[in-house]
Scaffold this motif. Structure first.
Motif, PDB file in Angstrom:
ATOM      1  N   ASN A 266      35.637  44.321  25.618  1.00 42.33           N
ATOM      2  CA  ASN A 266      36.755  44.578  24.865  1.00 42.33           C
ATOM      3  C   ASN A 266      37.939  43.820  25.726  1.00 42.33           C
ATOM      4  OD1 ASN A 266      38.653  44.305  22.783  1.00 42.33           O
ATOM      5  ND2 ASN A 266      39.838  46.316  23.868  1.00 42.33           N
ATOM      6  N   ILE A 267      37.594  43.060  26.833  1.00 44.29           N
ATOM      7  CA  ILE A 267      38.014  42.463  27.450  1.00 44.29           C
ATOM      8  C   ILE A 267      39.052  41.288  27.328  1.00 44.29           C
ATOM      9  CG2 ILE A 267      36.371  43.599  29.580  1.00 44.29           C
ATOM     10  CD1 ILE A 267      35.519  40.285  29.858  1.00 44.29           C
ATOM     11  N   PRO A 268      40.383  41.045  27.801  1.00 44.91           N
ATOM     12  CA  PRO A 268      40.969  40.577  27.626  1.00 44.91           C
ATOM     13  C   PRO A 268      40.711  38.965  28.107  1.00 44.91           C
ATOM     14  CG  PRO A 268      41.912  41.617  29.217  1.00 44.91           C
ATOM     15  CD  PRO A 268      40.223  41.928  29.180  1.00 44.91           C
ATOM     16  N   THR A 269      40.235  37.347  27.341  1.00 45.66           N
ATOM     17  CA  THR A 269      39.986  36.391  27.461  1.00 45.66           C
ATOM     18  C   THR A 269      39.914  35.994  28.944  1.00 45.66           C
ATOM     19  OG1 THR A 269      41.557  34.957  26.224  1.00 45.66           O
ATOM     20  CG2 THR A 269      39.833  35.412  25.178  1.00 45.66           C
ATOM     21  N   TRP A 270      40.935  36.350  29.262  1.00 43.38           N
ATOM     22  CA  TRP A 270      41.642  35.638  30.508  1.00 43.38           C
ATOM     23  C   TRP A 270      40.792  36.048  31.428  1.00 43.38           C
ATOM     24  CZ3 TRP A 270      43.209  39.707  33.765  1.00 43.38           C
ATOM     25  CH2 TRP A 270      43.500  40.703  33.404  1.00 43.38           C
ATOM     26  N   TYR A 271      40.145  37.048  31.827  1.00 44.84           N
ATOM     27  CA  TYR A 271      39.272  37.504  32.470  1.00 44.84           C
ATOM     28  C   TYR A 271      37.803  37.858  33.083  1.00 44.84           C
ATOM     29  CZ  TYR A 271      37.908  41.448  35.519  1.00 44.84           C
ATOM     30  OH  TYR A 271      36.999  42.349  36.434  1.00 44.84           O
ATOM     31  N   ASP A 272      37.597  36.498  33.825  1.00 49.16           N
ATOM     32  CA  ASP A 272      36.248  36.863  34.733  1.00 49.16           C
ATOM     33  C   ASP A 272      35.594  36.947  35.584  1.00 49.16           C
ATOM     34  OD1 ASP A 272      33.695  34.954  34.808  1.00 49.16           O
ATOM     35  OD2 ASP A 272      34.451  32.582  34.696  1.00 49.16           O
TER      36      ASP A 272
END
Length: 837
Positions: free
Chosen positions: A232-238
């Motif tokens: 459940n991490i945000p899509t922007w987090y890499d």
């Protein structure tokens, strides 16, 4: 129909025949490095295969990408999932060349590559989004793959999309979610051509060398330290290590690259006729154009080759009535410009969000196109690919893309495009109970605004009313198993071009609204925010360290009114929970036959940091615990509630008798001497304030005594039921009896003080001190003893009320106790004795 299928088959066969010419087998180019691999296995890895080598080398002047993958099969699952080799390519500008395909078993390499084993398929991976990119997939099915085999294959893709205009941008990872023994990367560039790179997450910097007149940027890293991302991490987090390359110097250069692509013949646009009212305001005409492009031009795209970046002629898009995001955006821009509105296409990334500005400038960063326009000095944004939207131009919902690149002359930086309008859901439930223990009728009225209204509008547009009625009924049946529909679901959308407000009404009959308690001693019914529950089902996250996605902020309001056939007893309460991410409140009010429950939930943030996740999820569980509102009914208790308790009556009579007895004794006997300097002043000045408070005290006490049903037999039965009727009930009964005695005696005491106060007796200062001390101490002691005897019986509202009362009494005591014992005005006013000397 058969002729159509035959024609399609001929076209496809011809297409694949052409495509097969673009797939060949040959040796790799001489600029490709030969890299040895390490075949050791990372201990503790639970994968069914392990990558031993990932090699990626790109030659920009030759427009060629070389890829080599070596991996080891570790078990049967690995055999199943990794025995097929597949490579996708776009035949409109690319050629695929396979170099090697070796199966290594027990140290012996066996070549499995030939032109005959290569099969070509067309797989449209984005068909669910109505996008067709025209790419083909070359597939090789390996035979006789076994556990512990090593597969080593390589290929090159020759040709860059001509729309790139000589530019290049890419990301190269040095860390993955699976272990990789070795990652070898090389980028070859003409020294005369600009290129830059940027490191992310402590990635290793490339080594720059000059080989045969070309600049080579290369690195070889060990990537065994794989990184698994939290759920459940945000899509922007890499968080993975990577290196980004780009030949663009700035965002201004990206705009300069894109501007020619978004040119169109204006003369053809002038011929497009959209029926718009000539008398309508510019704002209404803008909203009408937006709605027509969104709803009347369907979202469909063929994005192969140049079409992946260059939109089609707006006149053609209008004529064919379909297009992808670029096509629909440019069409809307053209139509807005036609009515003299300043409008431009804007490129966005639907996943990267606020992290877009951290990236190097490049066209490959963008995966979507929207529109920006101006009206009366204000800037607005709209996504033409979203259908069934509503609202005036200030209320049209816009997804939270956060940043975008406006394609217009002079544009040189990203623009912030944050969402302005918070979607809301407002539910009003009215439950009319036929009888205690019987059924009920329920009317539900739900109001949606913003993006929630857009979603519901689309849902009703794509489903039949019968299906919707059935789905709604099934939804409520999880809470009320005996529910049936008593009317059609009604849908109101009369504010689409203004407020964008949708109202949905539902009508139900609940045959069995009341259910038995587990011990069968009472029956109960329930009010519950069922819709809110669906929004709060967040996935569990043990030891979460990365950002946690919560969803886009919204506001939820639900008011449930339960109309009962008889008056309902009980006290209202308010519960407030929340933290940095959300606010929740539940307020219960009881007035006669009506019980009202209001739920409020506001999500304030779209994500939280990893160290806040446990606290957030615990708070959400607390919210879920507080959401149900039960009404319980005990027939025996209800019958006794209408009877007068002889115990209460006896205690009341005794208390009043004792109170009057001690009041008379105090009145007659306690008669201290006045202050020797007393000036016999009348009641005035600051004494007016305590005079008002003391005068109102008996009235307040009478209201409290009557509202608490202290003479009712049901009160005692309720205590016995609450304490299970065991030994524990005895001290509780004694304590409640003592409370009752105190309340009646304090009532008499308050009247005594009023009489003495207005007679200005010398006994007043000492008795007032006792009065304010009791008002402070007794409620606190009462709450502590209650919590000790019956843990958990005090609600959050009760605790807050006790705290407020204690604070109020404490302030009064701090002010008036010193004043009545020290002030000369008091001594000069209360100077009368009952017996004059």
């Amino acid at each position: 129909m058969r002729q159509i299928f035959a024609l399609a088959a001929i076209v496809l066969n011809g297409y694949f025949a052409v495509a097969e010419k673009d797939v060949s087998v040959d040796k790799p180019s001489n600029w490709v490095s030969r890299v040895e691999f390490d075949d050791s296995i990372v201990p503790g890895s639970s994968n069914s295969y392990q990558y031993l080598l990932i090699q990626q080398e790109d030659h920009l002047p030759k427009e060629t990408k070389f890829r080599r993958f070596v991996y080891k099969i570790l078990n049967a699952d690995g055999v199943q999932s990794m025995s097929d080799i597949s490579v996708s390519f776009d035949p409109t500008y690319q050629k695929l060349v396979f170099h090697e395909l070796n199966l290594i078993r027990e140290g012996v390499s066996h070549s499995k590559l030939s032109k005959e084993v290569i099969k070509i398929f067309q797989r449209e991976t984005s068909m669910d989004r109505s996008l067709y990119d025209g790419s083909l997939t070359a597939v090789i099915n390996l035979e006789d793959v076994r556990e512990n085999d090593i597969i080593d294959y390589s290929y090159s893709l020759i040709g860059f999309n001509p729309i790139n205009g000589g530019h290049f941008s890419a990301n190269y990872y040095q860390q993955f979610s699976v272990p990789v023994n070795t990652v070898r990367t090389k980028v070859i560039n003409d020294p005369s051509k600009f290129i830059q790179f940027k490191l992310f997450n402590a990635a290793e910097s490339p080594r720059r060398t000059n080989v045969s007149g070309m600049d080579e940027y290369s690195w070889t890293v060990n990537a065994k330290d794989y990184l698994l991302v939290d759920n459940n991490i945000p899509t922007w987090y890499d968080p993975h290590r990577r290196v980004s390359f780009s030949t663009f110097k700035s965002w201004e250069e990206v705009v300069a690259w894109a501007l020619p692509l978004y040119q169109y013949p204006e003369s053809e646009v002038q011929q497009i006729e959209f029926p718009l009212s000539s008398g309508a305001s510019e704002e209404v005409r803008i909203a009408s154009l937006i709605q027509k492009v969104q709803d009347e031009v369907r979202y469909l795209g063929f994005e192969s080759g140049i079409g992946a970046y260059k939109p089609h002629n707006p006149a053609k898009v209008y004529e064919q009535r379909f297009g992808d995001c670029k096509d629909k955006s440019l069409l809307l821009v053209a139509l807005l410009r036609k009515i003299d509105v300043v409008a431009n296409p804007m490129l966005v990334n639907t996943a990267v969000g606020h992290k877009l500005g951290d990236e190097l400038p490049g066209f490959s960063l963008f995966d979507h196109c929207v529109v920006s326009f101006s009206h009366n000095g204000e800037d607005y944004f709209v996504d033409p690919t979203i259908s069934n939207q509503g609202g005036n131009i200030g209320l049209i919902s816009f997804p939270n893309y956060e940043f975008g690149l406006e394609i217009k002359k002079g544009s040189s930086a990203l623009r912030e495009v944050a969402t302005k309008n918070l979607p809301t859901i407002k539910i009003n439930e009215v439950i009319s109970v036929e009888s205690i223990g019987g059924g009920a009728a329920m009317h539900v009225r739900t109001e949606y605004t913003g993006s929630r209204a857009d979603y519901i509008r689309s849902y009703f547009a794509s489903n039949s009313f019968e299906n919707i009625k059935k789905e709604y009924l099934n939804y409520y049946s999880s809470l009320y198993p005996h529910i049936t529909s008593s009317g059609d679901v009604k849908f109101y959308d009369y504010d689409r071009l203004s407020k964008n407000k949708i109202i949905v009404e539902e009508f139900y009959e609940i045959e069995k609204f009341w259910v038995d308690s587990d011990d069968k001693e009472y029956i109960l019914c329930e009010a519950y925010p069922l819709v809110l529950e669906s929004y709060l089902n967040y996935p569990k996250a043990a030891n979460h360290e990365m950002p946690y996605y919560l969803g886009q902020p919204y506001s939820y309001i639900q008011d449930t009114q339960i109309d009962l056939p008889e008056d309902w007893s009980g006290e209202g309460e308010t519960i407030n929970l929340g933290n940095e991410a959300f606010d929740f409140s539940k307020t219960t009010q009881i007035k006669g036959r009506t019980v009202s429950v209001s739920f409020r939930y506001d999500l304030k943030k779209s994500f939280i940091s990893g160290d806040s996740v446990n606290g957030f999820l615990q708070k959400i569980e607390s919210v879920k615990t507080e959401m149900p509102q039960y009404l319980t009914y005990n027939e025996n208790l209800a019958a006794s509630a209408s009877k007068v308790s002889w115990v209460s009556s006896f205690l009341a009579v005794v208390s009043l008798f004792l109170g009057v007895f001690f009041a008379v004794r105090t009145y007659k006997i306690y008669d201290p001497e006045p202050w020797e300097f007393a000036e016999d002043k009348p009641i005035g000045g600051w004494l007016i304030l305590p005079a008002i408070g003391l005068t109102l005290t008996p009235i307040r006490l009478v209201i409290d005594l009557l509202s608490n049903d202290q003479l009712s037999a049901g009160m005692w039965d309720g205590i016995i039921l609450l304490t299970d009727g065991g030994v524990k009930s005895l001290p509780v009964l004694v304590f409640v009896g003592a409370e009752l005695v105190y309340n009646y005696m304090f009532f008499v005491f308050s009247i005594l003080i009023i009489v003495l106060f207005y007679q200005r007796r010398t006994s007043v200062p000492r008795l007032v001190t006792i009065f304010y001390a009791l008002a402070l101490i007794v409620p606190i002691v009462d709450a502590l003893i209650t919590d000790e005897l019956i843990p958990g019986v005090l609600s959050e509202t009760d605790r807050n009320a006790t705290i407020k009362e204690a604070v109020r009494a404490g302030v009064a005591a701090l002010i008036w106790i010193p004043y009545f014992n020290i002030a000369e005005r008091v001594k000069s006013t209360f100077c009368k004795k009952r017996i004059k000397q």
